[in-house]
Scaffold this active site. Structure first.
Site, PDB file in Angstrom:
ATOM      1  CG  HIS A 207      -1.810   1.178   1.362  1.00  0.00           C
ATOM      2  ND1 HIS A 207      -3.106   1.188   0.928  1.00  0.00           N
ATOM      3  CD2 HIS A 207      -1.586   2.413   1.889  1.00  0.00           C
ATOM      4  CE1 HIS A 207      -3.648   2.371   1.170  1.00  0.00           C
ATOM      5  NE2 HIS A 207      -2.743   3.130   1.760  1.00  0.00           N
ATOM      6  CD  GLU A 208       1.489   3.621   3.775  1.00  0.00           C
ATOM      7  OE1 GLU A 208       1.681   4.696   3.184  1.00  0.00           O
ATOM      8  OE2 GLU A 208       0.459   3.392   4.455  1.00  0.00           O
TER       9      GLU A 208
ATOM     10  CG  HIS B 230       0.255   6.209  -0.536  1.00  0.00           C
ATOM     11  ND1 HIS B 230      -0.752   6.976  -1.052  1.00  0.00           N
ATOM     12  CD2 HIS B 230      -0.297   5.504   0.495  1.00  0.00           C
ATOM     13  CE1 HIS B 230      -1.880   6.751  -0.362  1.00  0.00           C
ATOM     14  NE2 HIS B 230      -1.626   5.857   0.573  1.00  0.00           N
TER      15      HIS B 230
END
Lengths: 498, 498
Positions: A262-263, A266
């Site tokens: 997820h990160e 980003h």
């Protein structure tokens, strides 16, 4: 004499340098700074953000922006930067300097207070600070609001420009109509997925090894990036050559794996911003919704697919032979996609996730628009969890205290998570016309997917809004139907619904 | 209207915030920042240091300082802060702003260039950058120099106010007269100390555990401090509630142990600064010499004593039973005090250490005062090592490239290491009149020693110079005889000299 644009450019350079310093202090605070440092360091943070305020709201900046707005012959990028500068200035010039500084210090303190309150499961110790944060937030929104705009919409627009609560009410009601019956069907269908083997017996050292591997596997470039640990996983960036992600390690081993993917999603967004706009007012991801569309694209749409794990599941088994050698790939993939209503948003499955967001959205509106008594929040929170998810949190740390956002004054931010899911699905259905995801993932060609997103989404930074990106890429305006279709297709197959 | 002092105070707050940000960037750069970030981050650093320059040299600051200098009724602390502000301003106001900014960016780049050059053992790739650094350094010194002051003395005074090269020439010649014959005696005496068991088989994870233990054992407070890893151990601080030390881990296990005690010594100094002067121009250690006096006090004077290890050697044996269970305490203490001329300053024993400094001092003077051709430096370096220490480095990474300092423009800094040894010994002989070191160490009462230093040295920050501290504490001016006496007593006993 300096050229008009150069005058603005050198003023902006100063604001960017101060913002970058503030980002570094925040990163340091979350990942490393010693416990007793905060009150002294917060003084520094207060002064730096006042310095930023002073330049961005100053006369010199005002004149430089106006001069550039009149100037002809500026390039598209320069025009976008001028517009970005104008918006950044307007956000602040309506806020009195003393209040601006007080708020910056308050927020820095509030994160510490929240951290302690969460640890000691004590909402009451956080409530007075939260009240102050809310009061500042409302005051600032009232300064910024235009005509009969709702305060909540002002807050929303800080994170997502093209939306308002009317649009969101409709969006969430569509989601509710799609998700709630689907969830009911899944419960009634009776298929039980066992994911208990994901919990316990996964040493942190090995989880760290896997986290680094996964970040790199999806394309996070460690020459321009850092992976660290923090209580609450997050991503930040100094510029497009220094992007930092964190994770945290738990008994349930898929938690850190998916938070890292997820990160990294980003992170890929920020790494993909063009060199000619990084370190300018448009050199960041355009909105929180688009940011979440990228992070959740990698985490869920790609990262929970069987094809993603096909080439690398062997590595995972090798890391944890005692736990996984008897678990075939198919069973693992079912487990990481199990639907199970629960308390913690960041641990939620992909289907119920949006319900967690809906609850926060409803509560945020009550806080901002209805002046609800904060003391009632833990109860209200628990009631809504019971209503939508059928589970009732017993203590505030698995309820209202679970997320850092409100302590940072981030109201109007949560909807972006749900919007991100929907943006991502819309991109996904469009991209399927151009590429075979399963084939690419099976053959370890994530770079094709990543480059498509870089080319079509990442590189532009704030030069396009979320809805502009959707239109340019998919040929249509925001359409949440894709997300609902995605969920239905995915979970009907997984749970063998008729 | 604001009070005179408040005007200055709020200007200083801005300069302090910028300096603190610069410290954090430097820390981050040395410990964590990704490889490709530097050119972008250096831009930020350049802008922030220009911002600092702008405020400290600005008219507002000038007027505020002058007004305070005329003001009556300022407290001693306030007066010291005004004086500190005046000195900080005078250091910079003579330097043109463009040059100031260029130099800041150059130094940031230079550290990267040095790091690579050291790794690839290639002095030539560093020489052009070093040349630029030196040229800026000399130019700045020429701006700052008063009357017929030597350029080298200007550089020296940045780190040690009360000294000049005349005093240092005398100091180093005293050291040479004391150390060289002692070293000869030791060689001729024939006693062989075996320290080979300190090398190899010490896992990094356990070295880390020991490093943390030792830092805490000497009193480094992890609520206000951080221990990390970096190529070159160092200490830095954001303020007196956030002090950071680093170490690095090697095959020779005592290396990290003593570098941690050393850096913790620096750290204790900064942690001991009074609350009412931290985050002001006088809220730092007063000079590099006094800083080294503290770090080397803990590392050598205390840390290599048998009494220091008596209560904790058991822990060390427990950590590394295979390596140490057959080594009695006495043998371990002899090993960590072994005299052995070598290439690397930071690994040098306490006796030959000052010869490493003397070599750098002589070369620095040639660079600054004699314009020596940089190409000749590696050869010159090797010659001097052969002359004073009897060893000749074969490659520049164990020769001239070993230290980071010159890449940072720190000329005139090295002498502080030798001065620090001498200051520390002078303090030590005085303190012996008031306390029994062996007894305190044996009974784990380092706090008594630490508190004495806090009370008499640390708390004052820059409000006293090094020589003022020595006079106030020991009742006499700087006197290097104590250090020579210390070395003679210590090594005569260790090597059983007649």
């Amino acid at each position: 004499m300096k050229k008009t644009y150069e005058v603005l450019s050198s003023l902006l350079e100063r604001t960017m340098a101060l913002q970058t310093a503030l980002v570094l202090f925040e990163w340091d605070n979350e990942t490393l700074a010693p416990e007793d440092a905060s009150s002294y360091t917060n003084r520094v943070i207060g002064v730096l953000s006042e310095e930023y305020y002073r330049i961005i709201t100053g006369d010199e900046m005002g004149k430089a922006i106006e001069a550039c707005e009149k100037e002809e012959g500026l390039s598209d990028v320069e025009q976008a930067i001028v517009k970005g500068a104008r918006e950044a200035r307007e956000d602040l010039i309506c806020v009195p300097s003393e209040e601006y500084r007080e708020n910056a210090q308050l927020v820095a303190d509030a994160v510490r207070v929240w951290t302690k309150a969460k640890k000691s499961e004590d909402f009451d110790s956080f409530a007075p600070t939260l009240e102050k944060v809310i009061s500042f937030k409302k005051k600032f929104a009232s300064y910024r609001k235009k005509d009969d705009q709702k305060l909540y919409d002002v807050m929303l627009n800080e994170h997502e420009k093209d939306f308002n609560s009317e649009l969101l009410d409709e969006f969430f009601s569509q989601l509710k109509e799609g998700i709630v019956p689907l969830l009911k069907e899944i419960k009634e269908n009776g298929k039980e997925i066992d994911n208990s083997f994901l919990v316990g017996g996964y040493p942190v050292e090995k989880q760290k090894e896997m986290a680094e591997f996964l970040a790199e596997y999806v394309g996070f470039d460690f020459h321009k990036g850092v992976l660290s640990e923090s209580a609450h996983p997050f991503t930040t960036n100094l510029h497009n050559h220094d992007v930092r992600i964190t994770t945290s390690y738990h008994d349930k081993m898929d938690s850190s794996m998916f938070s890292v993917i997820h990160e990294a999603g980003h992170g890929l967004y920020e790494l993909g911003i063009r060199d000619d706009i990084t370190q300018t007012p448009v050199g960041q991801g355009t909105s929180m919704g688009v940011h979440e569309s990228q992070s959740r694209f990698f985490e869920n749409i790609i990262g929970r697919k069987e094809a993603f794990w096909e080439p690398i599941y062997g590595k995972l088994v090798e890391l944890y032979p005692d736990k996984l050698k008897k678990i075939p790939l198919e069973q693992f993939v079912e487990a990481i996609n199990k639907v199970e209503p629960s308390f913690i948003r960041t641990e939620a499955d992909e289907l119920t996730y949006s319900l967690h967001i809906m609850i926060r959205y409803e509560i945020e509106k009550m806080i901002v628009e209805e002046d609800i008594d904060l003391e009632k929040l833990p109860e209200l929170w628990a009631d809504k969890y019971e209503e939508y998810l059928g589970v009732r949190p017993e203590n505030p740390s698995e309820g209202i205290l679970q997320d850092i956002h409100w302590s940072q004054g981030m109201f109007g931010y949560f909807p972006s998570y749900a919007l991100g899911n929907a943006f991502g699905a819309q991109l996904y259905y469009h991209m399927q016309k151009e590429m075979d995801f399963d084939e690419l993932l099976r053959t370890e060609r994530i770079d094709v997917i990543r480059n498509y997103l870089k080319e079509n989404v990442h590189q532009f930074g704030k030069m396009k809004t979320s809805r502009e990106i959707l239109k340019d890429v998919t040929g249509e305006d925001f359409n949440p139907e894709y997300f609902i279709r995605y969920l239905k297709e995915k979970y009907s197959k997984l749970y063998e619904l008729s």
